[in-house]
Scaffold this motif. Structure first.
Motif, PDB file in Angstrom:
ATOM      1  N   VAL A  59      53.294  30.701  23.769  1.00 24.26           N
ATOM      2  CA  VAL A  59      53.528  30.784  22.323  1.00 24.26           C
ATOM      3  C   VAL A  59      52.592  31.478  21.784  1.00 24.26           C
ATOM      4  N   MET A  94      52.344  23.378  17.272  1.00 27.68           N
ATOM      5  CA  MET A  94      52.916  23.847  18.249  1.00 27.68           C
ATOM      6  C   MET A  94      52.102  23.478  19.685  1.00 27.68           C
ATOM      7  N   SER A 133      57.655  29.460  17.827  1.00 23.89           N
ATOM      8  CA  SER A 133      57.015  30.231  17.835  1.00 23.89           C
ATOM      9  C   SER A 133      57.680  31.606  17.116  1.00 23.89           C
TER      10      SER A 133
END
Length: 220
Positions: free
Chosen positions: A6, A81, A98
């Protein structure tokens, strides 16, 4: 997919976005353009003080509020995330998240710092770190846009309701890599939301019967 992936995607998009913006600021003045593909793609330099695709939000106070909102959103985005990665959500969702995070961070950098590090581009090519200071204060930077796709320019046929006979440009908005990353991430999530947020897995009950269960979002 791991959290470092990410971070890699975010950093890669940021490098591309900021490198192009830096080149535009130091090589073009406002409204200057050059053609990449005739009648289809141009580099057209503009700046905006608001949201993606040139949208604005509430004057000077709105500008500060929007920049602070972006900052909070980016910080929360990184935390969220990490949570999605830990819960093993669909790789496609993580990639799209992302892209959205990278886009938000890219425009945030413009808003926070460009007013401090660049001179004004209105009448001349901007200078990086001018001795007299930049064109604005902290949080007052303008977002750099340059990607312009006027695929169609002309007058619409008169038989078209409401807009018939009007001069029309498609696609009119000028945007940047960060905007494109956000749009790509959001649209892809909307298109593939069933795949991203649910996964059928087979489970075995105590009596040996195989059942299908739907696990929302995370892959077990």
């Amino acid at each position: 997919m791991k959290y470092r992936h990410v971070v890699f995607i975010v950093v890669l998009i940021l490098i591309i976005d900021q490198a192009l913006k830096f080149w535009i600021k130091t090589h073009l003045y406002m409204q200057q353009e050059f053609v990449i593909l005739p009648n289809w793609f141009r580099i057209h330099f503009i700046e905006n003080e608001g949201m993606a695709y040139g949208l604005k939000f509430g004057g000077d106070f709105g500008k500060i509020l929007l920049t602070l909102f972006r900052l909070v959103a980016v910080v929360i985005g990184f935390w969220y995330m990490r949570k999605l990665v830990a819960q093993k959500f669909h790789t496609g969702l993580l990639i799209c998240g992302s892209l959205i995070l990278a886009g938000a961070a890219g425009n945030l950098i413009d808003s926070m710092f460009y007013g401090l590090i660049f001179s004004d581009s209105s009448y001349d090519i901007a200078r990086f770190m001018p001795k007299e200071g930049g064109y604005g204060a902290f949080l007052h930077g303008r977002v750099v846009d340059m990607l312009y796709f006027p695929i169609y320019e002309g007058y619409l046929p008169k038989w078209i309701p409401i807009k018939g006979g009007d001069y029309f440009i498609f696609f009119r908005p000028v945007f940047n890599i960060a905007d494109a990353a956000i749009s790509t991430g959001v649209i892809t999530i909307l298109v593939f939301q069933r795949r991203f947020f649910s996964k059928r897995v087979e489970t075995t009950s105590d009596n040996g019967t195989r059942n299908e269960a739907v696990v929302n979002g995370a892959v077990e």
